[in-house]
Write a protein that holds these residues in place. Structure first.
Motif, PDB file in Angstrom:
ATOM      1  N   GLY A 129       0.785  -1.232   0.000  1.00 38.81           N
ATOM      2  CA  GLY A 129       0.000   0.000   0.000  1.00 38.81           C
ATOM      3  C   GLY A 129       0.810   1.272   0.000  1.00 38.81           C
ATOM      4  N   THR A 130       1.977   1.252   0.635  1.00 38.80           N
ATOM      5  CA  THR A 130       2.836   2.436   0.678  1.00 38.80           C
ATOM      6  C   THR A 130       4.271   1.987   0.493  1.00 38.80           C
ATOM      7  OG1 THR A 130       3.164   2.255   3.063  1.00 38.80           O
ATOM      8  CG2 THR A 130       1.321   3.636   2.321  1.00 38.80           C
ATOM      9  N   ILE A 131       5.140   2.946   0.295  1.00 41.47           N
ATOM     10  CA  ILE A 131       6.557   2.617   0.175  1.00 41.47           C
ATOM     11  C   ILE A 131       7.367   3.802   0.687  1.00 41.47           C
ATOM     12  CG2 ILE A 131       6.734   3.370  -2.230  1.00 41.47           C
ATOM     13  CD1 ILE A 131       8.599   0.869  -2.612  1.00 41.47           C
ATOM     14  N   SER A 132       8.328   3.528   1.565  1.00 42.11           N
ATOM     15  CA  SER A 132       9.158   4.595   2.118  1.00 42.11           C
ATOM     16  C   SER A 132      10.198   5.026   1.089  1.00 42.11           C
ATOM     17  CB  SER A 132       9.856   4.111   3.394  1.00 42.11           C
ATOM     18  OG  SER A 132      10.830   3.134   3.073  1.00 42.11           O
ATOM     19  N   VAL A 133      10.768   6.184   1.306  1.00 43.22           N
ATOM     20  CA  VAL A 133      11.792   6.706   0.402  1.00 43.22           C
ATOM     21  C   VAL A 133      12.995   5.762   0.388  1.00 43.22           C
ATOM     22  CG1 VAL A 133      13.389   8.625  -0.004  1.00 43.22           C
ATOM     23  CG2 VAL A 133      11.045   9.092   0.709  1.00 43.22           C
ATOM     24  N   THR A 134      13.390   5.267   1.559  1.00 41.62           N
ATOM     25  CA  THR A 134      14.520   4.342   1.659  1.00 41.62           C
ATOM     26  C   THR A 134      14.243   3.070   0.875  1.00 41.62           C
ATOM     27  OG1 THR A 134      14.964   5.186   3.874  1.00 41.62           O
ATOM     28  CG2 THR A 134      16.028   3.117   3.275  1.00 41.62           C
ATOM     29  N   LYS A 135      13.071   2.507   1.080  1.00 38.17           N
ATOM     30  CA  LYS A 135      12.679   1.270   0.394  1.00 38.17           C
ATOM     31  C   LYS A 135      12.610   1.516  -1.119  1.00 38.17           C
ATOM     32  CE  LYS A 135      10.734  -2.895   1.072  1.00 38.17           C
ATOM     33  NZ  LYS A 135      11.469  -4.037   1.549  1.00 38.17           N
ATOM     34  N   LEU A 136      12.079   2.663  -1.513  1.00 40.27           N
ATOM     35  CA  LEU A 136      11.988   3.004  -2.929  1.00 40.27           C
ATOM     36  C   LEU A 136      13.381   3.109  -3.549  1.00 40.27           C
ATOM     37  CD1 LEU A 136      10.170   3.727  -5.335  1.00 40.27           C
ATOM     38  CD2 LEU A 136      10.299   6.102  -4.595  1.00 40.27           C
ATOM     39  N   ASP A 137      14.316   3.734  -2.842  1.00 41.85           N
ATOM     40  CA  ASP A 137      15.692   3.846  -3.339  1.00 41.85           C
ATOM     41  C   ASP A 137      16.326   2.476  -3.523  1.00 41.85           C
ATOM     42  OD1 ASP A 137      15.586   6.583  -3.473  1.00 41.85           O
ATOM     43  OD2 ASP A 137      16.617   6.924  -1.560  1.00 41.85           O
ATOM     44  N   GLU A 138      16.121   1.582  -2.545  1.00 45.33           N
ATOM     45  CA  GLU A 138      16.643   0.222  -2.651  1.00 45.33           C
ATOM     46  C   GLU A 138      16.024  -0.496  -3.847  1.00 45.33           C
ATOM     47  OE1 GLU A 138      15.893  -1.850   0.983  1.00 45.33           O
ATOM     48  OE2 GLU A 138      17.118  -0.489   2.170  1.00 45.33           O
ATOM     49  N   LEU A 139      14.731  -0.331  -3.984  1.00 45.44           N
ATOM     50  CA  LEU A 139      14.004  -0.971  -5.078  1.00 45.44           C
ATOM     51  C   LEU A 139      14.509  -0.478  -6.426  1.00 45.44           C
ATOM     52  CD1 LEU A 139      11.648  -2.750  -6.070  1.00 45.44           C
ATOM     53  CD2 LEU A 139      10.166  -0.775  -5.760  1.00 45.44           C
ATOM     54  N   MET A 140      14.733   0.819  -6.546  1.00 42.83           N
ATOM     55  CA  MET A 140      15.189   1.405  -7.800  1.00 42.83           C
ATOM     56  C   MET A 140      16.517   0.778  -8.251  1.00 42.83           C
ATOM     57  SD  MET A 140      12.807   3.438  -8.440  1.00 42.83           S
ATOM     58  CE  MET A 140      13.175   4.769  -9.515  1.00 42.83           C
ATOM     59  N   GLU A 141      17.407   0.534  -7.294  1.00 45.58           N
ATOM     60  CA  GLU A 141      18.691  -0.086  -7.632  1.00 45.58           C
ATOM     61  C   GLU A 141      18.482  -1.483  -8.198  1.00 45.58           C
ATOM     62  OE1 GLU A 141      21.469   0.019  -4.372  1.00 45.58           O
ATOM     63  OE2 GLU A 141      21.002   2.116  -3.962  1.00 45.58           O
ATOM     64  N   ASP A 142      17.537  -2.226  -7.619  1.00 43.81           N
ATOM     65  CA  ASP A 142      17.292  -3.610  -8.027  1.00 43.81           C
ATOM     66  C   ASP A 142      16.546  -3.733  -9.356  1.00 43.81           C
ATOM     67  OD1 ASP A 142      18.581  -4.566  -5.819  1.00 43.81           O
ATOM     68  OD2 ASP A 142      16.758  -4.947  -4.676  1.00 43.81           O
ATOM     69  N   ILE A 143      15.775  -2.720  -9.714  1.00 44.36           N
ATOM     70  CA  ILE A 143      14.938  -2.859 -10.909  1.00 44.36           C
ATOM     71  C   ILE A 143      15.457  -2.100 -12.126  1.00 44.36           C
ATOM     72  CG2 ILE A 143      12.880  -3.396  -9.562  1.00 44.36           C
ATOM     73  CD1 ILE A 143      11.866  -0.573 -10.025  1.00 44.36           C
ATOM     74  N   MET A 144      16.571  -1.421 -11.977  1.00 45.57           N
ATOM     75  CA  MET A 144      17.163  -0.741 -13.130  1.00 45.57           C
ATOM     76  C   MET A 144      17.457  -1.776 -14.221  1.00 45.57           C
ATOM     77  SD  MET A 144      17.362   2.402 -12.978  1.00 45.57           S
ATOM     78  CE  MET A 144      17.095   3.687 -11.813  1.00 45.57           C
ATOM     79  N   ASP A 145      17.281  -1.417 -15.455  1.00 55.44           N
ATOM     80  CA  ASP A 145      17.545  -2.286 -16.609  1.00 55.44           C
ATOM     81  C   ASP A 145      16.606  -3.486 -16.684  1.00 55.44           C
ATOM     82  OD1 ASP A 145      19.680  -0.579 -17.312  1.00 55.44           O
ATOM     83  OD2 ASP A 145      21.015  -1.671 -15.970  1.00 55.44           O
ATOM     84  N   LYS A 146      15.452  -3.409 -16.050  1.00 53.29           N
ATOM     85  CA  LYS A 146      14.447  -4.468 -16.124  1.00 53.29           C
ATOM     86  C   LYS A 146      13.184  -3.881 -16.755  1.00 53.29           C
ATOM     87  CE  LYS A 146      16.762  -7.202 -13.163  1.00 53.29           C
ATOM     88  NZ  LYS A 146      17.488  -8.350 -13.550  1.00 53.29           N
TER      89      LYS A 146
END
Length: 115
Positions: free
Chosen positions: A36-53
């Motif tokens: 339902g929500t996502i913190s800025v920290t979690k979003l930053d971590e996620l962004m690193e993992d999903i780049m180039d996908k």
């Protein structure tokens, strides 16, 4: 966050959404729940993992889903947004055939029995 091996990623809001989507897809796709929500920290971590996908956003057609969608449009504009019909409101309550059609439109392989 763990390294994601699949090339396609679908971001959903909840566990029931994830379960519904998993039942329909017929290829290796990593499904991430934001709960339902996502913190800025979690979003930053996620962004690193999903780049180039290949990233797809499939959230509910309600105010919390729209907030999440706006956040991803701003922070990850490369993601493709998938929409369920507003009459179903939630991914988890949308009929399987509707979800299958939405996913198929994004070239995600689905089980034929859901068409």
């Amino acid at each position: 966050m763990d390294y994601i091996h699949e090339e396609k990623i679908i971001i959903v809001e909840g566990k029931s959404d994830k379960k519904r989507v998993q039942e329909v897809i017929n290829e290796p796709v990593h499904i991430i729940c934001t709960n339902g929500t996502i913190s800025v920290t979690k979003l930053d971590e996620l962004m690193e993992d999903i780049m180039d996908k290949e990233v797809y956003i499939l959230v509910d057609a309600d105010s919390s889903g729209e907030k999440l969608r706006k956040l991803f449009k701003r922070e990850f504009p490369e993601a493709e947004h998938l929409y369920i019909d507003k009459m179903y409101r939630e991914v988890a309550s949308a009929p399987y055939h509707h979800i299958a059609t939405v996913l198929l439109s994004a070239n995600i392989d689905i089980h034929a029995e859901y068409l």
